[in-house]
Design a protein around this motif. Sequence first.
Motif, PDB file in Angstrom:
ATOM      1  N   SER A 144       2.239  12.578   0.289  1.00 63.70           N
ATOM      2  CA  SER A 144       1.881  11.781  -0.888  1.00 63.70           C
ATOM      3  C   SER A 144       0.373  11.714  -1.074  1.00 63.70           C
ATOM      4  N   ILE A 145      -0.372  11.670   0.031  1.00 63.63           N
ATOM      5  CA  ILE A 145      -1.840  11.657  -0.077  1.00 63.63           C
ATOM      6  C   ILE A 145      -2.340  12.976  -0.666  1.00 63.63           C
ATOM      7  N   LEU A 146      -1.752  14.098  -0.232  1.00 62.84           N
ATOM      8  CA  LEU A 146      -2.124  15.394  -0.806  1.00 62.84           C
ATOM      9  C   LEU A 146      -1.798  15.448  -2.296  1.00 62.84           C
ATOM     10  N   SER A 147      -0.684  14.835  -2.679  1.00 63.50           N
ATOM     11  CA  SER A 147      -0.332  14.802  -4.101  1.00 63.50           C
ATOM     12  C   SER A 147      -1.320  13.956  -4.893  1.00 63.50           C
ATOM     13  N   LEU A 148      -1.760  12.837  -4.297  1.00 71.49           N
ATOM     14  CA  LEU A 148      -2.751  12.002  -4.976  1.00 71.49           C
ATOM     15  C   LEU A 148      -4.065  12.744  -5.171  1.00 71.49           C
ATOM     16  N   VAL A 159       0.835  -1.207   0.000  1.00 66.95           N
ATOM     17  CA  VAL A 159       0.000   0.000   0.000  1.00 66.95           C
ATOM     18  C   VAL A 159       0.868   1.255   0.000  1.00 66.95           C
ATOM     19  N   VAL A 160       1.903   1.253   0.842  1.00 68.92           N
ATOM     20  CA  VAL A 160       2.800   2.412   0.895  1.00 68.92           C
ATOM     21  C   VAL A 160       3.521   2.586  -0.442  1.00 68.92           C
ATOM     22  N   PHE A 161       3.963   1.473  -1.028  1.00 62.18           N
ATOM     23  CA  PHE A 161       4.627   1.559  -2.330  1.00 62.18           C
ATOM     24  C   PHE A 161       3.678   2.121  -3.384  1.00 62.18           C
ATOM     25  N   TRP A 162       2.436   1.675  -3.365  1.00 65.19           N
ATOM     26  CA  TRP A 162       1.463   2.165  -4.346  1.00 65.19           C
ATOM     27  C   TRP A 162       1.224   3.662  -4.172  1.00 65.19           C
ATOM     28  N   ILE A 163       1.156   4.122  -2.924  1.00 65.38           N
ATOM     29  CA  ILE A 163       0.939   5.554  -2.678  1.00 65.38           C
ATOM     30  C   ILE A 163       2.099   6.370  -3.227  1.00 65.38           C
ATOM     31  N   PHE A 164       3.317   5.941  -2.933  1.00 64.60           N
ATOM     32  CA  PHE A 164       4.484   6.673  -3.423  1.00 64.60           C
ATOM     33  C   PHE A 164       4.576   6.604  -4.945  1.00 64.60           C
ATOM     34  N   TYR A 165       4.248   5.452  -5.508  1.00 65.92           N
ATOM     35  CA  TYR A 165       4.354   5.283  -6.957  1.00 65.92           C
ATOM     36  C   TYR A 165       3.351   6.165  -7.694  1.00 65.92           C
ATOM     37  N   LYS A 166       2.174   6.336  -7.113  1.00 65.07           N
ATOM     38  CA  LYS A 166       1.151   7.156  -7.749  1.00 65.07           C
ATOM     39  C   LYS A 166       1.338   8.644  -7.473  1.00 65.07           C
ATOM     40  N   TYR A 170       4.333  10.329  -6.679  1.00 65.62           N
ATOM     41  CA  TYR A 170       5.599  10.941  -7.067  1.00 65.62           C
ATOM     42  C   TYR A 170       6.113  10.314  -8.363  1.00 65.62           C
ATOM     43  N   ASP A 171       7.021  11.046  -8.989  1.00 63.45           N
ATOM     44  CA  ASP A 171       7.774  10.495 -10.111  1.00 63.45           C
ATOM     45  C   ASP A 171       8.994   9.788  -9.535  1.00 63.45           C
ATOM     46  N   VAL A 172       8.847   8.509  -9.256  1.00 68.64           N
ATOM     47  CA  VAL A 172       9.894   7.754  -8.581  1.00 68.64           C
ATOM     48  C   VAL A 172      11.113   7.643  -9.488  1.00 68.64           C
ATOM     49  N   GLY A 173      12.268   7.983  -8.926  1.00 72.54           N
ATOM     50  CA  GLY A 173      13.514   7.901  -9.668  1.00 72.54           C
ATOM     51  C   GLY A 173      13.979   9.206 -10.259  1.00 72.54           C
ATOM     52  N   LEU A 174      13.143  10.245 -10.211  1.00 66.35           N
ATOM     53  CA  LEU A 174      13.506  11.548 -10.759  1.00 66.35           C
ATOM     54  C   LEU A 174      13.845  12.503  -9.627  1.00 66.35           C
ATOM     55  N   GLU A 175      14.773  13.428  -9.903  1.00 64.11           N
ATOM     56  CA  GLU A 175      15.221  14.353  -8.870  1.00 64.11           C
ATOM     57  C   GLU A 175      14.085  15.240  -8.375  1.00 64.11           C
ATOM     58  N   GLU A 176      13.198  15.669  -9.301  1.00 59.19           N
ATOM     59  CA  GLU A 176      12.112  16.551  -8.893  1.00 59.19           C
ATOM     60  C   GLU A 176      10.955  15.786  -8.266  1.00 59.19           C
ATOM     61  N   GLY A 177      10.993  14.476  -8.308  1.00 59.69           N
ATOM     62  CA  GLY A 177       9.953  13.667  -7.696  1.00 59.69           C
ATOM     63  C   GLY A 177      10.443  13.018  -6.422  1.00 59.69           C
ATOM     64  N   TYR A 178      10.644  11.711  -6.488  1.00 58.22           N
ATOM     65  CA  TYR A 178      11.171  10.954  -5.349  1.00 58.22           C
ATOM     66  C   TYR A 178      12.442  10.270  -5.829  1.00 58.22           C
ATOM     67  N   PRO A 179      13.631  10.754  -5.423  1.00 59.25           N
ATOM     68  CA  PRO A 179      14.884  10.318  -6.063  1.00 59.25           C
ATOM     69  C   PRO A 179      15.129   8.813  -6.052  1.00 59.25           C
ATOM     70  N   ALA A 180      14.811   8.134  -4.944  1.00 56.00           N
ATOM     71  CA  ALA A 180      15.045   6.689  -4.807  1.00 56.00           C
ATOM     72  C   ALA A 180      16.463   6.318  -5.230  1.00 56.00           C
ATOM     73  N   GLY A 220       9.954  11.411   8.042  1.00 57.04           N
ATOM     74  CA  GLY A 220       9.497  10.208   7.351  1.00 57.04           C
ATOM     75  C   GLY A 220       7.990  10.051   7.390  1.00 57.04           C
ATOM     76  N   ILE A 221       7.386  10.344   8.546  1.00 58.32           N
ATOM     77  CA  ILE A 221       5.933  10.218   8.658  1.00 58.32           C
ATOM     78  C   ILE A 221       5.229  11.253   7.789  1.00 58.32           C
ATOM     79  N   TRP A 222       5.810  12.447   7.683  1.00 60.42           N
ATOM     80  CA  TRP A 222       5.166  13.481   6.882  1.00 60.42           C
ATOM     81  C   TRP A 222       5.109  13.108   5.402  1.00 60.42           C
ATOM     82  N   SER A 223       5.993  12.235   4.952  1.00 63.58           N
ATOM     83  CA  SER A 223       5.972  11.853   3.543  1.00 63.58           C
ATOM     84  C   SER A 223       4.662  11.176   3.157  1.00 63.58           C
ATOM     85  N   LEU A 224       4.021  10.490   4.108  1.00 62.06           N
ATOM     86  CA  LEU A 224       2.736   9.850   3.804  1.00 62.06           C
ATOM     87  C   LEU A 224       1.619  10.874   3.599  1.00 62.06           C
TER      88      LEU A 224
END
Length: 297
Positions: A260-264, A124-131, A133-143, A253-257
């Motif tokens: 991400s919900i606000l971004s969704l 669920v957490v992975f799905w939230i982040f994947y939807k 943010y742009d995972v892997g991009l500097e302006e999104g979620y660098p990963a 770390g907790i604020w990232s959730l």
Amino acid sequence: MLAAISVVAIPHIFRQLKPKHVVWSYTVAPVFAFCNAYGTGLTDWSLSSSYGKLAIFIFGSSIGASDGGVVAGLAACGLMMGIVSTASDLIQDFKTGYLTLTSPRSMFVSQVMGTGLGCIISPVVFWIFYKAYDVGLEEGYPAPYAKIYRGIALLGVNGWNQLPKYCLRFCLSFFLLAIAICALKEVAKQRGWWLQDYIPSALGMAVPFFLGSFFTIDMCVGSIVLYIWSKSDPVRAHMFAPAVASGLICGDGIWSLPSSILSLLRIDPPMCMRVFSAETNFQVEEFLYTLRNPAAT
């Protein structure tokens, strides 16, 4: 039973992996898990990621690039790390339970419950982040670790030719530089040189290259605050600095959730701050002026 389910389910999720690969992983993983658990018990340092990298090279090179060796290697890495790290985590939990006089049975039951909840929460957490943010991009979620492991998989499949030109030379040069910096720091510490506190950490210098330059600002602010605190109240700073750092890390770390919900939900922040050069700032001001005064155009 869970291993049998994995042998059937994992090849359906990752088509590049065959059932025989999963069987082989579950066959050798207990040996690695025992070694890792033993080492973790002695050193409090888990090397599960090293066994995962080994799986990348073995599966990636054996399957090949044409048959999806990169994806297969990464999937095998996740499988191997999941098995191996569980044993070391259990050892660490038992160690904590021993120090806190907690029942081993309670620790084991808690581990089982946590593993079960993780099977639900992690996707669920992975799905939230994947939807969100742009995972892997500097302006999104660098990963950054995703890039590292993908590079290892490409290297395992295609060999050294996959690396950019002069990559190995740069790697070797900075590897030797890091050793020299660490050696200089140890010599300065042993001889009591005044500059020992000003020799940079090679690991600290490497972090921004993975996470991005923005991370250095956070580290700089934190270092300045800790330095001032250590000078004004060294006893309390030594006692409470780890607790303050843990709270900041946990809060961020907790604020990232929620973020991400606000971004969704496509909720934008009420204001945006940007820093431009003087020339760019002048151009932006001119553009904003034309928006406020259409007749000026």
